[in-house]
Design a protein around this motif. Structure first.
Motif, PDB file in Angstrom:
ATOM      1  N   LYS A   1       0.941  -1.218   0.104  1.00 30.83           N
ATOM      2  CA  LYS A   1       0.014   0.019   0.168  1.00 30.83           C
ATOM      3  C   LYS A   1       0.901   1.172  -0.008  1.00 30.83           C
ATOM      4  O   LYS A   1       0.399   2.320  -0.591  1.00 30.83           O
ATOM      5  CB  LYS A   1      -0.860  -0.055   1.113  1.00 30.83           C
ATOM      6  CG  LYS A   1      -2.149  -1.210   1.014  1.00 30.83           C
ATOM      7  CD  LYS A   1      -2.845  -1.012   2.247  1.00 30.83           C
ATOM      8  CE  LYS A   1      -4.332  -2.066   2.024  1.00 30.83           C
ATOM      9  NZ  LYS A   1      -3.761  -3.338   1.887  1.00 30.83           N
ATOM     10  N   SER A   2       2.133   1.367   0.494  1.00 28.02           N
ATOM     11  CA  SER A   2       2.827   2.458   0.523  1.00 28.02           C
ATOM     12  C   SER A   2       3.458   2.613  -0.732  1.00 28.02           C
ATOM     13  O   SER A   2       3.640   3.785  -1.186  1.00 28.02           O
ATOM     14  CB  SER A   2       4.088   2.221   1.594  1.00 28.02           C
ATOM     15  OG  SER A   2       4.909   1.107   1.249  1.00 28.02           O
TER      16      SER A   2
ATOM     17  N   THR B   1      -6.597   7.135   2.742  1.00 25.27           N
ATOM     18  CA  THR B   1      -6.396   7.015   4.369  1.00 25.27           C
ATOM     19  C   THR B   1      -7.326   6.006   5.042  1.00 25.27           C
ATOM     20  O   THR B   1      -7.461   5.966   6.226  1.00 25.27           O
ATOM     21  CB  THR B   1      -6.675   8.636   5.010  1.00 25.27           C
ATOM     22  OG1 THR B   1      -7.753   8.942   4.435  1.00 25.27           O
ATOM     23  CG2 THR B   1      -5.603   9.619   4.516  1.00 25.27           C
ATOM     24  N   HIS B   2      -8.056   5.358   4.217  1.00 24.36           N
ATOM     25  CA  HIS B   2      -9.047   4.315   4.657  1.00 24.36           C
ATOM     26  C   HIS B   2     -10.355   4.935   5.341  1.00 24.36           C
ATOM     27  O   HIS B   2     -10.743   4.528   6.447  1.00 24.36           O
ATOM     28  CB  HIS B   2      -8.315   3.454   5.748  1.00 24.36           C
ATOM     29  CG  HIS B   2      -7.235   2.531   4.915  1.00 24.36           C
ATOM     30  ND1 HIS B   2      -7.705   1.548   4.044  1.00 24.36           N
ATOM     31  CD2 HIS B   2      -5.887   2.569   5.158  1.00 24.36           C
ATOM     32  CE1 HIS B   2      -6.468   0.954   3.757  1.00 24.36           C
ATOM     33  NE2 HIS B   2      -5.575   1.691   4.259  1.00 24.36           N
TER      34      HIS B   2
ATOM     35  N   PHE C   1     -12.065   5.727  10.241  1.00 25.31           N
ATOM     36  CA  PHE C   1     -11.047   4.747   9.675  1.00 25.31           C
ATOM     37  C   PHE C   1     -11.621   3.368   9.781  1.00 25.31           C
ATOM     38  O   PHE C   1     -12.236   2.869  10.678  1.00 25.31           O
ATOM     39  CB  PHE C   1      -9.602   4.782  10.613  1.00 25.31           C
ATOM     40  CG  PHE C   1      -8.640   3.849  10.034  1.00 25.31           C
ATOM     41  CD1 PHE C   1      -7.734   4.138   9.190  1.00 25.31           C
ATOM     42  CD2 PHE C   1      -8.713   2.718  10.240  1.00 25.31           C
ATOM     43  CE1 PHE C   1      -6.753   3.486   8.824  1.00 25.31           C
ATOM     44  CE2 PHE C   1      -7.674   1.644  10.113  1.00 25.31           C
ATOM     45  CZ  PHE C   1      -6.702   1.927   9.250  1.00 25.31           C
TER      46      PHE C   1
ATOM     47  N   TYR D   1     -10.154  -0.112   7.507  1.00 22.92           N
ATOM     48  CA  TYR D   1      -8.902  -0.556   6.630  1.00 22.92           C
ATOM     49  C   TYR D   1      -9.675  -1.370   5.522  1.00 22.92           C
ATOM     50  O   TYR D   1     -10.449  -2.153   5.735  1.00 22.92           O
ATOM     51  CB  TYR D   1      -8.151  -1.470   7.597  1.00 22.92           C
ATOM     52  CG  TYR D   1      -6.959  -1.930   6.870  1.00 22.92           C
ATOM     53  CD1 TYR D   1      -5.767  -1.154   7.100  1.00 22.92           C
ATOM     54  CD2 TYR D   1      -6.893  -3.021   6.173  1.00 22.92           C
ATOM     55  CE1 TYR D   1      -4.707  -1.263   6.209  1.00 22.92           C
ATOM     56  CE2 TYR D   1      -5.497  -3.542   5.473  1.00 22.92           C
ATOM     57  CZ  TYR D   1      -4.630  -2.537   5.605  1.00 22.92           C
ATOM     58  OH  TYR D   1      -3.353  -2.947   4.998  1.00 22.92           O
TER      59      TYR D   1
ATOM     60  N   LYS E   1      -0.180  12.060  10.431  1.00 20.53           N
ATOM     61  CA  LYS E   1      -1.134  11.318  10.921  1.00 20.53           C
ATOM     62  C   LYS E   1      -2.636  12.039  10.632  1.00 20.53           C
ATOM     63  O   LYS E   1      -2.782  13.254  10.955  1.00 20.53           O
ATOM     64  CB  LYS E   1      -1.211  11.000  12.443  1.00 20.53           C
ATOM     65  CG  LYS E   1      -0.141  10.102  12.876  1.00 20.53           C
ATOM     66  CD  LYS E   1      -0.225   9.612  14.350  1.00 20.53           C
ATOM     67  CE  LYS E   1       0.134  10.740  15.454  1.00 20.53           C
ATOM     68  NZ  LYS E   1       0.119  10.399  16.668  1.00 20.53           N
TER      69      LYS E   1
ATOM     70  N   VAL F   1      -5.887   5.014  14.260  1.00 24.16           N
ATOM     71  CA  VAL F   1      -6.262   3.601  13.840  1.00 24.16           C
ATOM     72  C   VAL F   1      -6.721   2.747  15.214  1.00 24.16           C
ATOM     73  O   VAL F   1      -6.416   3.137  16.246  1.00 24.16           O
ATOM     74  CB  VAL F   1      -5.059   2.906  13.139  1.00 24.16           C
ATOM     75  CG1 VAL F   1      -4.816   3.657  11.835  1.00 24.16           C
ATOM     76  CG2 VAL F   1      -3.741   3.062  14.248  1.00 24.16           C
TER      77      VAL F   1
ATOM     78  N   GLU G   1      -0.972   5.580  17.584  1.00 22.93           N
ATOM     79  CA  GLU G   1      -0.868   5.377  15.949  1.00 22.93           C
ATOM     80  C   GLU G   1      -1.934   5.924  15.191  1.00 22.93           C
ATOM     81  O   GLU G   1      -3.178   6.009  15.581  1.00 22.93           O
ATOM     82  CB  GLU G   1      -0.993   3.781  15.649  1.00 22.93           C
ATOM     83  CG  GLU G   1       0.487   2.998  16.076  1.00 22.93           C
ATOM     84  CD  GLU G   1       0.436   2.579  17.481  1.00 22.93           C
ATOM     85  OE1 GLU G   1       1.120   1.391  17.801  1.00 22.93           O
ATOM     86  OE2 GLU G   1      -0.174   3.020  18.126  1.00 22.93           O
TER      87      GLU G   1
ATOM     88  N   TYR H   1      -3.059   6.846  10.711  1.00 24.92           N
ATOM     89  CA  TYR H   1      -2.839   6.465   9.399  1.00 24.92           C
ATOM     90  C   TYR H   1      -2.320   7.570   8.587  1.00 24.92           C
ATOM     91  O   TYR H   1      -3.346   8.906   8.794  1.00 24.92           O
ATOM     92  CB  TYR H   1      -4.086   5.653   8.685  1.00 24.92           C
ATOM     93  CG  TYR H   1      -3.421   4.729   7.644  1.00 24.92           C
ATOM     94  CD1 TYR H   1      -2.787   3.405   8.096  1.00 24.92           C
ATOM     95  CD2 TYR H   1      -3.417   5.085   6.420  1.00 24.92           C
ATOM     96  CE1 TYR H   1      -2.660   2.486   6.832  1.00 24.92           C
ATOM     97  CE2 TYR H   1      -3.091   4.142   5.284  1.00 24.92           C
ATOM     98  CZ  TYR H   1      -2.446   2.942   5.808  1.00 24.92           C
ATOM     99  OH  TYR H   1      -2.313   2.060   4.691  1.00 24.92           O
TER     100      TYR H   1
ATOM    101  N   VAL I   1       1.663   3.983   8.606  1.00 24.61           N
ATOM    102  CA  VAL I   1       1.156   4.198  10.050  1.00 24.61           C
ATOM    103  C   VAL I   1       2.388   5.116  10.731  1.00 24.61           C
ATOM    104  O   VAL I   1       3.420   4.849  10.523  1.00 24.61           O
ATOM    105  CB  VAL I   1       0.803   2.883  10.717  1.00 24.61           C
ATOM    106  CG1 VAL I   1       0.461   3.033  12.136  1.00 24.61           C
ATOM    107  CG2 VAL I   1      -0.029   2.017   9.762  1.00 24.61           C
TER     108      VAL I   1
ATOM    109  N   HIS J   1       4.575   0.150   8.238  1.00 25.83           N
ATOM    110  CA  HIS J   1       3.423  -0.752   7.837  1.00 25.83           C
ATOM    111  C   HIS J   1       3.768  -2.214   7.958  1.00 25.83           C
ATOM    112  O   HIS J   1       4.973  -2.461   7.801  1.00 25.83           O
ATOM    113  CB  HIS J   1       2.964  -0.123   6.567  1.00 25.83           C
ATOM    114  CG  HIS J   1       1.441  -0.356   6.093  1.00 25.83           C
ATOM    115  ND1 HIS J   1       1.061  -1.396   6.136  1.00 25.83           N
ATOM    116  CD2 HIS J   1       0.646   0.725   5.916  1.00 25.83           C
ATOM    117  CE1 HIS J   1      -0.320  -1.247   5.703  1.00 25.83           C
ATOM    118  NE2 HIS J   1      -0.667  -0.061   5.538  1.00 25.83           N
TER     119      HIS J   1
END
Length: 448
Positions: free
Chosen positions: A60-61, A104-105, A157, A159, A274, A278, A286, A288, A293, A306
């Motif tokens: 995903k990154s 960013t989900h 959020f 995922y 951020k 999450v 943490e 996202y 993360v 991540h």
């Protein structure tokens, strides 16, 4: 480094992981790399830092960086509606979902479970069968996704693997080429990541690929699985510790590697902000960003990371941008959390005691609490067994109590449980003379 290897060996032995490969990055270079265990159990082949593993959702990154690169080139905006690029109605509570929301989900749509069903059906012993052979197959699957939404875009959020599949389709629409070409041309080739692939027939030609395994509780040993071919922009990249070290070094260097700019410094810093909290928190704060993360609570430092999990491969990458150190950890099954190993390594690199990390300290204490406990003159007996982050306390009469931690220290641990509708506190006192339990009417002492 011996301490790191001893820690890894202990954990893979306890959880029956076939192998772990890792690399430590410092100031843009590989400071150390090693592998323990077998890339192929049946053939007795050892793993190396060059062995190929699936990196799962670390993918995903890469997808996020491709999107940000297209933004830099002026070819799209993060505020564009997804419907502008893909023939799908994608709304949440009547509002349009944007590219930023997918990054960013925060689309408002909870996980639809496509990846879980696909991996379970393809890789292991069966289960739900969802033959999504290509990203476009996901569009009819998501036809009713709007009905599943529980929040407006940007509010919460969730995922969403499906969202990153859609981002891959956005990339294809904008570039006019397959998703993988964007990753290859804009990231892999300039970085010299020559043995990083999409999970496809191409990876089969490489002679050093870790055989995939899934945990089999019935056998108690790893069982051969299948490479999850068909996963793409949400979790389909396969790489090795040495290639991934170049990627982490580039992120630490703010988008540049060996004097070549892969992506702008501003884009990397934007990805590391951020933007939403999450639900899973090892460090407590943490959040996202864009495919990453972020926490500010790793020994008071900023950590960017991540993880990835496709059942037969697990992985974790993490780096401290201001300390200029990073790590990538890869395994060919599911067992001990790669995030724990990654943060253990980073703690060692900082010269800190890893057992100060709350999750590792809790793990150590829980193991110390395992055993048989007896009451006065042996009249009552209980056994304690750790399972993940909880303890299971079983009486001589067969009653099982699930103990959930509230406070865990080296010398004391407090849990709560429920029995017959009542909430009950369970206290463990850990001293030089042993471990004692105090709960309800009993004092119990751990047998030697």
């Amino acid at each position: 480094m011996d301490k790191i290897d001893a820690f890894i060996l202990e954990k893979i032995a306890a959880t029956k992981l076939p192998s772990v490969s890792y690399a430590v990055i410092k100031d843009g270079e590989v400071a150390y790399a090693n592998a323990l265990g077998f890339r192929d159990l049946e053939r007795g082949l050892p793993a190396t830092p060059a062995t190929i593993y699936g990196i799962g959702s670390i993918t995903k990154s890469f997808t996020a960086l491709c999107i940000l690169k297209l933004v830099e080139e002026g070819r799209l905006s993060l505020n564009d509606n997804v419907e502008k690029y893909i023939p799908i109605r994608l709304r949440s509570r009547g509002e349009n979902v944007t590219i930023r929301h997918l990054l960013t989900h925060t689309s408002g749509i909870p996980a639809l479970g496509y990846a879980e069903a696909f991996i379970e059906g393809l890789v292991s012993r069966g289960g739900t069968w969802l033959p999504v052979a290509k990203p476009q197959d996901l569009l009819p699957f998501m036809e009713s996704a709007e009905e599943w939404a529980v929040a407006k875009p940007g509010e919460r959020f969730f995922y969403l693997n499906e969202g990153y599949v859609l981002l891959g389709l956005v990339i294809e629409k904008v570039t006019g080429a397959p998703y993988w070409e964007c990753v290859r041309m804009k990231i892999l080739t300039p970085l010299g990541m020559l043995r990083t692939y999409l999970a496809s027939e191409e990876v089969m030609k490489d002679g050093d690929v870790a055989k995939p395994y899934y945990p089999d509780p019935e056998k108690g040993t790893p069982t051969p699985g299948r490479i999850p071919i068909g996963i793409t922009s949400d979790g389909g990249i396969m790489s090795n510790a040495l290639d991934m070290a170049k990627y982490v070094a580039m992120l630490i260097n703010r988008g540049t590697y060996n004097g070549v700019e892969i992506i702008g410094k501003k884009s990397v810093e934007e990805a590391e902000i951020k933007r939403v909290a999450v639900p899973w928190r090892l460090l407590g704060d943490e959040g996202y960003g864009y495919g990453l993360v972020i926490s500010e609570n790793f020994y008071g430092r900023k950590i960017v990371m991540h993880g990835g999990n496709v059942l037969v491969y697990t992985a974790h990458m993490a780096y401290l941008p201001y300390d200029r150190i990073g790590v990538v950890v890869l395994a060919n099954s599911t067992g001990y959390p790669m995030s724990y190993i990654a943060m253990y390594i980073l703690a060692i690199a900082l010269g800190r005691n890893p057992e100060e990390l709350p999750f590792l300290m809790r793990e150590k204490v829980l193991r110390k609490l395992e055993g048989t406990y007896r009451g006065y003159k042996g009249t009552v007996t209980y056994t304690a067994k750790a399972k993940g982050d909880i303890l299971i306390l079983k009486s001589q009469w067969g009653e099982e109590l699930y103990l959930f931690p509230e406070e865990v220290r080296e010398d004391y641990a407090k849990f709560h449980t429920y029995t017959k509708g009542y909430k009950l506190d369970v206290e463990f006192h850990i001293g030089k003379d042993g471990v004692k339990i105090v709960f309800e009417r009993y004092l119990l002492v751990k047998s030697a």
